[in-house]
Design an enzyme around this catalytic site. Structure first.
Site, mmCIF file in Angstrom:
data_model
loop_
_atom_site.group_PDB
_atom_site.id
_atom_site.type_symbol
_atom_site.label_atom_id
_atom_site.label_comp_id
_atom_site.label_asym_id
_atom_site.label_seq_id
_atom_site.Cartn_x
_atom_site.Cartn_y
_atom_site.Cartn_z
ATOM 1 C CD GLU A 409 -3.216 -0.612 0.292
ATOM 2 O OE1 GLU A 409 -3.142 0.448 -0.365
ATOM 3 O OE2 GLU A 409 -4.203 -1.363 0.283
ATOM 4 C CD GLU A 487 -3.653 -7.184 2.710
ATOM 5 O OE1 GLU A 487 -4.698 -6.638 3.095
ATOM 6 O OE2 GLU A 487 -2.536 -6.634 2.754
HETATM 7 C C1 IPT Z 1 -5.193 -3.653 3.823
HETATM 8 C C2 IPT Z 1 -3.773 -3.608 4.292
HETATM 9 O O1 IPT Z 1 -2.888 -4.000 3.280
HETATM 10 C C3 IPT Z 1 -3.545 -4.475 5.471
HETATM 11 O O2 IPT Z 1 -2.297 -4.129 6.025
HETATM 12 C C4 IPT Z 1 -4.632 -4.298 6.485
HETATM 13 O O3 IPT Z 1 -4.620 -2.983 6.929
HETATM 14 C C5 IPT Z 1 -5.963 -4.560 5.863
HETATM 15 O O4 IPT Z 1 -6.150 -3.694 4.805
HETATM 16 C C6 IPT Z 1 -7.075 -4.324 6.828
HETATM 17 O O5 IPT Z 1 -6.989 -5.069 7.974
HETATM 18 S S1 IPT Z 1 -5.424 -2.153 2.932
HETATM 19 C C7 IPT Z 1 -7.129 -1.822 2.879
HETATM 20 C C8 IPT Z 1 -7.304 -0.371 2.567
HETATM 21 C C9 IPT Z 1 -7.783 -2.659 1.839
#
Ligand code: IPT
Length: 969
Positions: A409, A487
């Site tokens: 990010e 993710e």
């Molecule tokens: C995403 C992040 O990459 C991760 O570190 C964590 O913050 C997650 O979200 C939420 O728990 S970024 C999000 C804006 C999709």
């Protein structure tokens, strides 16, 4: 101390590999002198030579704000101070560390000496014996200083000044606690003259020739040469640096992590490395290792312990990786920084595909529209490159690392591109990953986070279709790349829903290489409560001004690494063996979902259970089943259904290991399937008892409400009709597919389903039963549900209840559930159920649940979520004995199954309480019999409840028997 530059640290030697060497090392970990100042301006100038006897002490490695010096703070994307790069705020704690020590004779025996720091958050200035060694940037990265002429034979004074925040903070805005300090080890290294200063092991594998191709580059002091021995391969003292083709080596994979122990030596130093031969490639938009496609069954792993933050503990790390392996996880993304160096050894040894991620995230700039984002500012270029160099060099000799990730990010910019270019040039054997390169210009895999299911399908389809005639070169390039979700499945609270649906898509398209659930461990901080009990805290609990609340409490395991139900369901979704039983129980189909292993290590057992009794069982002969193939095996006659079961006739087929692995004894379940024939319960005959308005046989009613009051002496109230649940974390978020609607929690609140009101419409005794008709409506609005409850006496201790529920046409909100709620006196002691379990389940979160006769203790009933919320449902229940302090209520269905939730907390209390340890004791048992339920989705990040799992207003009916069983039964 300069803490507002855009530059990397200074004074360190070039980054190099972490090597296991026979050269002397001396740990400087332990108790150091420590003092903290509120800001750099007020931090004393004489900190290096003043008498530190009256300073405090601190444990190194450790975080100072977890050792009584200040308190932790949590924010996710938001910067905790003004976005004013490269400046930290004035209120910025400065920690001064001092250690007086003697170097060991072994270290002093060498003229060349190094001082190594494996992790300091966020910026440090390092002095030894009044000499400035340099500065560090890159909290989770190793920094080594040459102290050859500085380290003395006598007392040495090490002084380290650490700033909590610095310019580096703008590059380290990961979603985690702000935890400053020297949190990884400090080590003194004696370096032999002519020693091995660096090694780069290139261990390629040619799958067509079954040949390892080994090339080890050694950097030897004074330009000498090194020699290599790999006894197992008959390689004995050959010059390092020559390319060796080694026929017949066994390749390394996450499934078979074959490592060869090698020694590289010079006259003065011997270094051991464990070599795994493997080749990582992209071909035809597929991710291949050793020529075979692989599937990443991954998790995002932060380093976190509830009382120690990011301080490494070897036992905890090993145990958690074993726990992952037991749950079929085969891949880790090191979100969002390189882990402790020893974790890489564990990955190699136990077998994980690893995306090793650089310590980089500039997410805070999102709140200012990415204005001034360092990723795109040349002033920060060296800082970015320095981080990438430190990441790659430290970990380059680990077979498990198949991709380098630039960070998380950080939007886009030429600095990221420069990192990618440098990494690719330095190490062409691995792929480059960065999710933020949305055009996939400088990456080798197409990575997304939280893409909804439809988009995942679309991305899979893309490579199966010819490119459109107007496709840009960038689009053309992207079509050649494999796809992964770095993710997905945001494991926060009750959830994550619809993982199975993701996995079905991953398996349907050759381009898809799997993904990484967000995230492995809940990052709760443990503190002692007033009576010494442990309390878990989250953002805001330490009085932070800027914080993101309980968004830090997301994980497949809790902060102490106890599995949450989500882990069990994920394990079933990604199980290496899929078992499907034919509808007529004639055959079972066993699919091998390993990428490399056959099923020679797997036995298949079956077991038939009728109404709770095992009636037959056996073992099936499994023919050879190569990776990614399926075999079918006939089932014996005794496995089939013949008699009519009362509750259920269940055939369970389990694939279990026949050999022990480091993470599990033989007998570990690697896949299972079931066939369930639901029973036809005998319809009880009505007893002679004459129904009255206030009693039906053993049941007593309140004539004012028509509600049950007691059943054969058991105090019980209800049922009330309920369609609400205590909002889960996912219910409180929007989800990326519902941006036009408020969250479920908000919609439910606006619709008033959290406080529905029941009116007795009619109560009429006669014709063998008592009929109660009610209307349950929402305040302010006109939506309502009409219920017709017919009570019939059937025994001294039991009553039959026939229920029909019918919503009116005023509903506009989807429901959480449609259920009958009862309240019993006394806390619950547990439940015995015939239904899907043993873990909690919801319509889109049930992959691991199997039909069985399960005994649940009080603590199994619900999930002790840190932020209280709905939990603990079991789907497909046909029979349940709910044990309370005042007796047991036995509920069994006469037709369809129901979902059962038994809780010691009311939904109102769950919804109104911020922490589990604040929940009031209510001294009652809350029972819900749900005729329908909504799924849970994963809206905290990603899609909400998929359309097929939503619950619009609908009618439902069920017939039940309620029985009071004495407490002792
Ligand atoms: C995403 C992040 O990459 C991760 O570190 C964590 O913050 C997650 O979200 C939420 O728990 S970024 C999000 C804006 C999709």
């Amino acid at each position: 101390m300069e803490i507002a530059t855009t530059r990397p640290g200074s004074g360190t030697i070039p980054p190099r590999a972490r090597l296991h060497s026979d050269a002397p090392q001396q740990s400087l970990d332990g108790a150091w002198r420590f003092r903290v100042s509120p800001s750099l301006r007020t931090a004393p100038d004489e900190w290096r030579d003043e008498d530190a006897a009256d300073w405090g002490t601190i444990e190194v490695p450790g975080h100072w704000n977890l050792q009584g010096y200040g308190s932790p703070a949590y924010s996710n994307v938001q910067m905790p101070f003004p976005v004013d790069p490269p400046h930290p705020p004035d209120a910025n704690r400065i920690g001064d560390y001092r250690l007086d020590f003697h170097a060991s004779p072994e270290v002093l025996a060498h003229g060349r000496r190094l001082l190594r720091f494996d992790g300091i958050e966020s910026a440090a200035e390092v002095w030894l014996n009044d000499t400035l060694l340099g500065t560090t940037r890159g909290s989770r990265l190793t920094h080594e200083f040459d102290v050859s002429g500085i380290l003395a034979d006598g007392v040495n004074r090490l002084a380290v000044r650490v700033a909590q925040f610095s310019d580096a903070t703008y590059l380290e805005n990961q979603d985690m606690w702000w935890l400053p300090g020297i949190f990884r080890s400090v080590t003194l290294l004696g370096r032999p003259d002519g020693g091995i200063d660096d090694l780069f092991v290139h261990a390629d594998y040619d799958a067509t020739a079954s040949e390892g191709i080994l090339d080890i580059t050694a950097v030897v002091d004074q330009g000498g040469s090194a020699r290599l021995t790999i006894a197992e391969l008959g390689i004995d003292d050959v010059p390092a640096g020559e390319t060796l083709r080694i026929p017949g080596v066994e390749p390394w994979s996450a499934e078979r992590p074959r490592l060869y122990g090698a020694t590289v030596r010079t006259g003065s130093e011997a270094v051991t490395v464990r070599i795994g031969f493997r080749r990582v490639e992209v071909r035809d938009a597929r991710l291949l290792v050793n020529g075979a496609p692989i599937m990443l069954r991954g998790v995002n792993r932060h380093e976190h312990r509830p009382r120690h933050g990011r301080v490494f503990d070897a036992t905890v790390a090993r145990d958690e990786l074993l726990l992952m392996k037991r749950h079929h996880i085969n891949a880790v993304r090191t979100s969002h920084y390189p882990p402790h160096p020893d974790v890489l050894d564990l990955f190699d040894e136990l077998g994980f595909w690893v995306i090793d991620e650089c310590d980089l995230e500039t997410h805070g700039f999102e709140h200012v529209g990415w204005r001034g984002n360092p990723s795109a500012d040349p002033a920060w270029r060296d800082a970015f490159l320095d981080r990438m160099r430190r990441t790659v060099h430290r970990d380059k000799n680990h077979a498990s690392v198949i991709m380098w990730s630039l960070g998380n990010e950080s939007h886009s910019g030429s600095n990221l591109e420069a990192m990618a270019r440098w990494a690719k040039l330095t190490d062409p054997s691995r792929l480059i990953h960065y999710e933020g390169d949305h055009a996939s210009r400088y990456v080798d895999v197409y990575s997304r986070m939280y893409a909804p299911h439809d988009e995942v399908r679309e991305i899979g389809e893309e490579t199966l279709r010819p490119a459109p005639h107007d496709a840009t070169p960038a689009e053309m390039h992207r079509r050649t790349l494999p796809f992964l979700q770095c993710e997905f499945g945001h494991a926060m609270g009750t959830g994550p829903g619809a993982l199975q649906e993701y996995w079905d898509l991953f398996e349907a398209y050759p381009r898809h290489a799997g993904g990484f659930v967000w995230e492995w461990v809940e990052q709760g901080i443990a503190v002692d409560g007033p009576s010494g009990e442990t309390r878990i805290l989250y953002g805001g609990d330490f009085g932070e001004d800027v914080h993101d609340g309980n968004f830090v409490i997301d994980g497949l395991v809790d902060a102490h690494r106890n599995p949450r139900p989500g882990l069990l369901h994920y394990a079933a979704v990604i199980a290496p063996v899929a078992v499907n039983v034919d509808a007529d129980r004639s055959a079972v189909h066993v699919a091998n979902r390993y990428d490399f292993l056959g099923l020679a290590h797997v036995a298949v057992h079956w077991r038939r259970v009728v109404d709770g009794e095992v009636t037959a069982s056996g073992t099936l002969d499994l023919p050879p089943c190569p990776p990614r193939s399926t075999v079918s095996v006939d089932l014996p006659e005794e496995s089939r259904t013949d008699a009519a079961p009362r509750v259920a006739d269940v055939l369970t087929v389990e694939a279990v290991t026949t050999v022990a692995a480091p993470w599990a004894d033989a007998g570990h379940v690697v896949g299972s399937g079931q066939h369930v024939t639901e029973g036809h319960p005998a319809q009880p005959a009505a007893s002679a008892a004459e129904p009255r308005e206030d009693s039906v046989g053993a049941a007593r009613f309140d004539v004012a409400t028509g509600g049950l009051q007691a059943l054969a002496g058991l105090a019980i109230a209800g049922p009330t009709v309920g369609v609400w649940r205590a909002p889960t974390d996912n219910d409180r978020d929007l989800g990326n597919d519902e941006l036009d609607l408020p969250s479920y929690a908000d919609r439910w609140r606006a619709a008033g389903i959290d406080r529905m009101v029941t009116r007795l419409v009619d109560l009429s005794a006669g014709d063998g039963g008592l009929v109660v008709r009610t209307r349950t409506g929402t305040p302010i609005l006109a939506s309502a549900i009409d219920a017709r409850l017919r009570w019939t006496a059937i025994a001294d201790d039991a009553v039959r209840l026939d229920v029909e529920l019918e919503p009116n046409d005023a509903w506009t909100t989807e429901w959480a559930r449609l259920g009958l709620d009862f309240v019993l006196d006394g806390e619950p002691l547990g439940a015995d159920i015939a239904g899907y379990g043993p873990m909690p389940s919801y319509p889109d979160l049930r992959s691991a649940a199997r039909f069985g006769w399960w005994h649940l203790d009080a603590d199994d009933l619900t999930v002790d979520n840190v932020r209280p919320q709905e939990s603990g449902s079991r789907v497909g229940v046909r029979d349940a004995r709910i044990r309370t302090r005042s007796g047991a209520l036995h509920v069994s269905t006469l037709d369809r199954s129901f979902a059962l939730t038994v809780s010691r907390h009311s939904r109102q209390a769950l919804a109104a309480t911020a922490h589990n340890w604040e929940l009031p004791a209510e001294g009652r048992t809350f029972v819900s019999i749900d005729l329908a339920q909504s799924g849970v989705g994963t809206a905290t990040c990603g899609p909400g409840v998929l359309p097929r799992y939503r619950l619009p207003a609908r009618s439902a009916a069920i017939s039940l028997v309620l029985r009071h069983e004495p407490a002792s039964a």
